[in-house]
Design an enzyme around this catalytic site. Structure first.
Site, mmCIF file in Angstrom:
data_model
loop_
_atom_site.group_PDB
_atom_site.id
_atom_site.type_symbol
_atom_site.label_atom_id
_atom_site.label_comp_id
_atom_site.label_asym_id
_atom_site.label_seq_id
_atom_site.Cartn_x
_atom_site.Cartn_y
_atom_site.Cartn_z
ATOM 1 C CE LYS A 56 -4.028 1.878 2.501
ATOM 2 N NZ LYS A 56 -4.940 1.695 3.642
ATOM 3 C CB SER A 131 -8.290 3.611 2.554
ATOM 4 O OG SER A 131 -7.457 3.005 3.525
ATOM 5 C CB SER A 155 -8.562 0.759 5.508
ATOM 6 O OG SER A 155 -9.232 1.963 5.304
HETATM 7 N N1 GLN Z 1 -13.202 4.019 5.976
HETATM 8 C C1 GLN Z 1 -12.709 4.473 7.248
HETATM 9 C C2 GLN Z 1 -12.310 5.918 7.122
HETATM 10 O O1 GLN Z 1 -12.602 6.459 6.129
HETATM 11 C C3 GLN Z 1 -11.559 3.627 7.675
HETATM 12 C C4 GLN Z 1 -10.308 3.985 7.017
HETATM 13 C C5 GLN Z 1 -9.147 3.132 7.413
HETATM 14 O O2 GLN Z 1 -9.299 2.091 8.028
HETATM 15 N N2 GLN Z 1 -7.972 3.626 7.089
HETATM 16 O O3 GLN Z 1 -11.740 6.491 7.975
#
Ligand code: GLN
Length: 451
Positions: A56, A131, A155
């Protein structure tokens, strides 16, 4: 695509062929936008000569660009390896390409990347989740052997569920955060995204363990999970009934079928209710944005990447941040600064801290009685692009995952079937702190039983 387990058995010369084959597959799947290099037109980044893994774009690989898919980090090159990368290299694995993601890991659909969106390999008009959408799309689409993602509120687990692969959010402190671009330091963990449960254990074993460079790393000796995998262990599993009932009917159906399967496999099933998860979302967005607003103050145009124009320091700060951050990041930084500001600190931040403790206690109470908690990953299957979701509706994608980060627990997302539009449905297994072994054993059992 060859599994990680089998790739690790290949002789050196065959790994070279594997890398060539992978490069071809990545090219064929360019339109899905899972690799950052494919989107920018660069060749694939390579590091070392081990079994190639996708990383990532918020994890540092020495000498590579690392940008968290943001404009503000364009031009920044990692000066050192994240500890997880050093750990991979020690066991014959090596970084191969950067995965697309939501800007600064803020999002649930991989639509906010500076590089453009990633598409779901199961249906390219749908999002891959986020994400870590690039990581999950490439693994599920058969053009990455395995990948690393990061999970602050879901995410890793939510994109794994949307794309139909396996993803693990480790216990907080189990995997070093050294070299991971912090979003919310008390919630972030790096974890594996893989084709199956066994690969997940193998990759987790490679990255887990104490790291003196991370002050939140847990100082306990790590016992490898993969060699001890046991699909025949029986567990007491708490099924969170009111959460399953809150999912769409297609998702609920798949989840209840898995519960039946687990029962048939000889596990003891106990039905439980948990508190209103709307509070989890509120708590998370206060704490995560507060921490982000502190962490992101470092992106000032002086130290990293992109720099805006300005006649003095203040103007440079302002133009850098105005032009460098996307809308979603700005929205969250404003919210974070607000909840930390004097006069509101007690009303929001302090209250969220207290709620966090209550959420953690609720899990602990269930875990006193049960080894594992069975819950949904997301209320729906992957949704379409441009779904017209408001930010708040988007935040609800993580309604069943964020409490696990707030409580610091380990949880896996594994594919259990298909829902609307033939898209994958995932289930979440949540264990006690540091009991990833239980998760792997139970998940392996379910994976085998569903085959
Ligand atoms: N979707 C969640 C957010 O937007 C979690 C993001 C994540 O785990 N980095 O914060």
């Amino acid at each position: 695509m060859i599994t990680l387990k089998d790739a690790l058995k290949l002789p050196k010369e065959e790994i070279k062929n594997l890398r060539d084959e992978l490069r071809k597959k990545i090219d064929e799947n360019k339109a899905l936008g899972a690799y950052v290099e494919q989107l920018t037109g660069e060749a694939i980044n390579e590091y070392g000569d081990g079994v190639p893994l996708l990383i990532k774009d918020n994890i540092q690989v020495k000498g590579w660009s690392v940008t968290s898919a943001s404009k503000i980090l364009q031009g920044y090159v990692a000066p050192y390896n994240a500890t997880v990368i050093d750990n991979l290299l020690k066991v014959g694995l090596s970084p191969f390409g950067r995965a697309n993601m939501d800007e600064f890991a803020m999002g649930s659909s991989t639509e906010t990347s500076f590089y453009g969106r990633t598409r779901n390999p199961r249906n390219p008009s749908c999002v891959p989740g986020g994400s870590s959408g690039g990581s999950a799309a490439a693994v599920a689409g058969g053009f990455a052997i395995a990948a690393l993602g990061s999970d602050t509120g879901g995410s890793i687990r939510q994109p794994a569920a949307f794309c139909g692969c396996v993803g693990l959010k480790p216990t907080y402190g189990r995997v070093s955060r050294y070299g991971l671009a912090s979003y919310s330091s008390s919630l972030d963990q790096i974890g594996p995204i893989t084709q199956n449960v066994e690969d997940c254990a193998i990759l987790f074993d490679a990255i887990a363990g104490f790291d003196p460079k991370d002050s939140t790393s847990f100082e306990r000796e790590y016992q490898k999970s993969a060699p001890k995998l046991d699909a025949n262990r029986k567990f007491k599993i708490a099924v969170i009934e009111n959460y399953i009932d809150q999912t769409n009917p297609d998702v609920a159906k798949a989840l209840w079928e898995s519960v039946k399967t687990l029962e048939k496999e000889g596990h003891t099933i106990v039905r439980k209710m948990m508190g209103d998860c709307a509070h989890h979302v509120a708590t998370y967005y206060v704490l995560a944005t507060a921490e982000a607003s502190a962490n992101y103050s470092r992106y000032d145009g002086i130290r990293y990447g992109f720099r805006g124009e300005g006649k003095d320091l203040k103007e440079i700060y302002s133009s850098t941040r105005s032009q460098g951050f996307g809308d979603e990041v700005k929205r969250r930084l404003l919210l974070g600064a607000f909840v930390l500001s004097s006069g509101y600190y007690e009303a929001y931040y302090r209250k969220a801290q207290k709620t966090r403790k209550l959420i953690s206690d609720e899990f602990a109470t269930i875990h006193k009685e049960c080894d594992i908690i069975f819950a949904p990953v997301s209320p729906t299957v992957a949704f379409e692009f441009d779904s017209g979701k408001t930010p708040l509706e988007m935040y609800l994608s993580d309604i069943f995952t964020i409490s696990v980060n707030l409580a610091g627990l380990p949880a896996i997302s594994l594919p259990i079937g298909f829902g609307a539009g033939g898209l994958p449905v995932g289930a979440q297994l949540i264990a006690k702190p540091f009991d990833e072994q239980a998760i792997f054993d139970a998940a392996l059992n379910l994976e085998k039983a569903l085959k």
